[in-house]
Enzyme design. Sequence first.
Site, PDB file in Angstrom:
ATOM      1  N   GLN A 121       0.969  -1.294  -0.353  1.00  0.00           N
ATOM      2  CA  GLN A 121       0.344   0.087   0.104  1.00  0.00           C
ATOM      3  C   GLN A 121       0.967   1.252   0.369  1.00  0.00           C
ATOM      4  O   GLN A 121       1.734   1.297   0.806  1.00  0.00           O
ATOM      5  CB  GLN A 121      -0.450  -0.439   0.967  1.00  0.00           C
ATOM      6  N   TYR A 170      -6.931  10.134   4.773  1.00  0.00           N
ATOM      7  CA  TYR A 170      -5.321  10.601   4.599  1.00  0.00           C
ATOM      8  C   TYR A 170      -5.439  11.329   3.575  1.00  0.00           C
ATOM      9  O   TYR A 170      -6.553  11.661   2.731  1.00  0.00           O
ATOM     10  CB  TYR A 170      -4.478   9.375   4.353  1.00  0.00           C
ATOM     11  N   GLY A 202      -8.695  -8.930   8.374  1.00  0.00           N
ATOM     12  CA  GLY A 202      -7.503  -7.668   8.378  1.00  0.00           C
ATOM     13  C   GLY A 202      -7.139  -9.099   9.903  1.00  0.00           C
ATOM     14  O   GLY A 202      -6.385  -9.402  10.197  1.00  0.00           O
ATOM     15  N   CYS A 244     -10.282 -13.916  16.155  1.00  0.00           N
ATOM     16  CA  CYS A 244     -10.671 -12.503  16.263  1.00  0.00           C
ATOM     17  C   CYS A 244     -11.655 -12.615  17.331  1.00  0.00           C
ATOM     18  O   CYS A 244     -12.505 -12.165  17.454  1.00  0.00           O
ATOM     19  CB  CYS A 244      -9.987 -11.688  15.291  1.00  0.00           C
ATOM     20  N   CYS A 275     -11.610  -7.491  20.077  1.00  0.00           N
ATOM     21  CA  CYS A 275     -10.780  -6.110  21.915  1.00  0.00           C
ATOM     22  C   CYS A 275      -9.837  -4.914  21.657  1.00  0.00           C
ATOM     23  O   CYS A 275     -10.052  -4.222  22.178  1.00  0.00           O
ATOM     24  CB  CYS A 275      -9.631  -7.611  22.813  1.00  0.00           C
TER      25      CYS A 275
HETATM   26  C1  LIG Z   1      -3.216  -2.613  13.620  1.00  0.00           C
HETATM   27  C2  LIG Z   1      -4.565  -2.199  12.296  1.00  0.00           C
HETATM   28  C3  LIG Z   1      -3.163  -1.026  11.267  1.00  0.00           C
HETATM   29  C4  LIG Z   1      -3.619  -1.270   9.701  1.00  0.00           C
HETATM   30  N1  LIG Z   1      -3.315  -0.268   9.268  1.00  0.00           N
HETATM   31  C5  LIG Z   1      -3.840   0.072   8.281  1.00  0.00           C
HETATM   32  C6  LIG Z   1      -3.191   0.216   6.964  1.00  0.00           C
HETATM   33  O1  LIG Z   1      -1.601   0.155   7.075  1.00  0.00           O
HETATM   34  N2  LIG Z   1      -3.824   1.424   6.221  1.00  0.00           N
HETATM   35  C7  LIG Z   1      -5.196   0.912   5.707  1.00  0.00           C
HETATM   36  O2  LIG Z   1      -5.709   0.827   4.414  1.00  0.00           O
HETATM   37  N3  LIG Z   1      -5.860   0.003   6.776  1.00  0.00           N
HETATM   38  C8  LIG Z   1      -5.363  -0.379   7.911  1.00  0.00           C
HETATM   39  N4  LIG Z   1      -6.239  -0.797   8.483  1.00  0.00           N
HETATM   40  C9  LIG Z   1      -7.531  -1.170   8.147  1.00  0.00           C
HETATM   41  C10 LIG Z   1      -7.697  -2.951   7.733  1.00  0.00           C
HETATM   42  O3  LIG Z   1      -6.203  -3.339   6.694  1.00  0.00           O
HETATM   43  C11 LIG Z   1      -8.673  -3.171   7.518  1.00  0.00           C
HETATM   44  O4  LIG Z   1      -9.642  -2.495   7.017  1.00  0.00           O
HETATM   45  C12 LIG Z   1      -9.962  -3.301   9.322  1.00  0.00           C
HETATM   46  O5  LIG Z   1      -9.076  -3.343  10.515  1.00  0.00           O
HETATM   47  C13 LIG Z   1     -10.412  -3.611   8.893  1.00  0.00           C
HETATM   48  O6  LIG Z   1     -11.356  -5.186   8.928  1.00  0.00           O
HETATM   49  P1  LIG Z   1     -11.201  -6.459   9.955  1.00  0.00           P
HETATM   50  O7  LIG Z   1     -12.859  -6.094  10.755  1.00  0.00           O
HETATM   51  O8  LIG Z   1     -11.181  -7.797   9.372  1.00  0.00           O
HETATM   52  O9  LIG Z   1     -10.377  -6.315  11.162  1.00  0.00           O
HETATM   53  C14 LIG Z   1      -5.671  -1.480  10.007  1.00  0.00           C
HETATM   54  C15 LIG Z   1      -6.090  -2.232  10.759  1.00  0.00           C
HETATM   55  C16 LIG Z   1      -5.132  -2.512  11.759  1.00  0.00           C
HETATM   56  C17 LIG Z   1      -5.947  -3.818  12.944  1.00  0.00           C
HETATM   57  S1  SF4 Z   2      -5.404  -7.991  20.215  1.00  0.00           S
HETATM   58 FE1  SF4 Z   2      -8.022  -8.351  19.517  1.00  0.00          FE
HETATM   59  S2  SF4 Z   2      -8.376  -7.331  18.194  1.00  0.00           S
HETATM   60 FE2  SF4 Z   2      -6.226  -6.899  17.360  1.00  0.00          FE
HETATM   61  S3  SF4 Z   2      -6.039  -9.236  16.292  1.00  0.00           S
HETATM   62 FE3  SF4 Z   2      -6.081  -9.985  18.407  1.00  0.00          FE
HETATM   63  S4  SF4 Z   2      -7.630 -10.424  19.322  1.00  0.00           S
HETATM   64 FE4  SF4 Z   2      -8.756  -9.249  17.265  1.00  0.00          FE
END
Ligand SMILES: Cc1cc2nc3c(=O)[nH]c(=O)nc-3n(C[C@H](O)[C@H](O)[C@H](O)COP(=O)(O)O)c2cc1C
Ligand code: SF4
Length: 374
Positions: free
Chosen positions: A102, A172, A317, A341, A344
């Site tokens: 990215q 951003y 994610g 996951c 949390c």
């Molecule tokens: C620790 C962390 C860092 C993230 N960093 C980015 C990033 O660098 N760029 C981005 O577009 N989204 C970032 N995201 C968003 C994730 O790509 C994703 O869209 C979001 O966690 C929702 O997906 P999930 O519900 O499966 O976790 C980040 C998410 C987490 C948890």
């Molecule tokens: S710290 Fe919690 S929210 Fe993050 S990946 Fe692990 S279980 Fe999921």
Amino acid sequence: MQFNHLFSPIQIGPMQVKNRFVVPPMANNFANTDGTLSERSLQYYEERAKGGFGLITIEASVVDPTSKAGHHKPCLFDDSVTDSFGAVGNACHTFGAKVSVQLQHAGPEGNSTISGHPLRAASAIPAAPGKEVPVPLTVEEIHALVRRYGDAAVRAQKAGLDAVEIHCAHGYLLHSFLSPRTNLRNDEFGGCVENRLRIVRLILQEVRQRTQGELAVLCRINACDDIPDGLQVSDSAVIARLFEEYGADAIDLSRAVHQRDDRMWAPREMHGGFSAALITEIKQAISIPLIAVGRFTDPYYPELLLEQNRADLIAFGRQSIADPDTPRKIAENRVHEIHTCTACLQGCVKKMFAGEPITCLRRRSPAERSTTNV
Ligand SMILES: Cc1cc2nc3c(=O)[nH]c(=O)nc-3n(C[C@H](O)[C@H](O)[C@H](O)COP(=O)(O)O)c2cc1C
Ligand code: SF4
């Protein structure tokens, strides 16, 4: 339930991905302070490739030296980093995964104390009320920045990666141009939709031209901004369609600006697929592949979304942090063994914002945790 759709290959521009499991970009603070990816970065991504993910996205990587917003952010603005990205790419390729990176300029969500430069944006609108006011980019600076995106993509190509993803979401820099809330310009980069999208159109042209169409080029956008005067799903459908016309090979669909982090990385009470209506609306607007994301932790609703042609790939994610072997366990009929996951946010997002290496409260036994990277 069979998961045939999740395990079927898909073509994204010049890149073929072996299945529909995606690791979305997630900042982890494993990179070295010189902007190279570290041995720990390599092990982290390799572990997810080994676990069966078809497309791995390296976290947001900085394209412009004046916008580095964290000490451990990977950078793609200097040739010295290329080998470290190549090492990650090679490690993941060994397991049949494709690798994207990215490309990001933090814009109004940056950190001027760390970067030593003022925040930049389309207009002088802060990321949230009371936050630092950014300085608008001049037209000359916009064109120089477009070239920097091209330089970064060429480095990704030299490193042997398969794709780049242009970060146009989450508030951003590029997102600040897309939204009329944050773009008050009256030059050719502001006003009507096509003017507001012009910077991304130029970046897509530059990247495609400089990489001779050999890299897949994805765009990450918001399905909606989740704030009252931000982008709505109808705006985003038009943006997705225009990005396709401008040459994007796929849309990676996220949602929300950081004022609404509860929609960007949703809490426990939101269940997998809570964004499905928005995903469906964007899917109907485009013919290129769509990556959906949002609290997916198991294969059931993802398979249904693919079968119903409402999405083409599914990004897991935080689930990919909690259990990098998720796809492999599904393939081996071991869904019950997946470490789910719990949303949390204590190990991943909290550490990420603190500038520390991310961890996960859900990762396996304490003994295993001490020998794994997350
Ligand atoms: C620790 C962390 C860092 C993230 N960093 C980015 C990033 O660098 N760029 C981005 O577009 N989204 C970032 N995201 C968003 C994730 O790509 C994703 O869209 C979001 O966690 C929702 O997906 P999930 O519900 O499966 O976790 C980040 C998410 C987490 C948890
Ligand atoms: S710290 Fe919690 S929210 Fe993050 S990946 Fe692990 S279980 Fe999921």
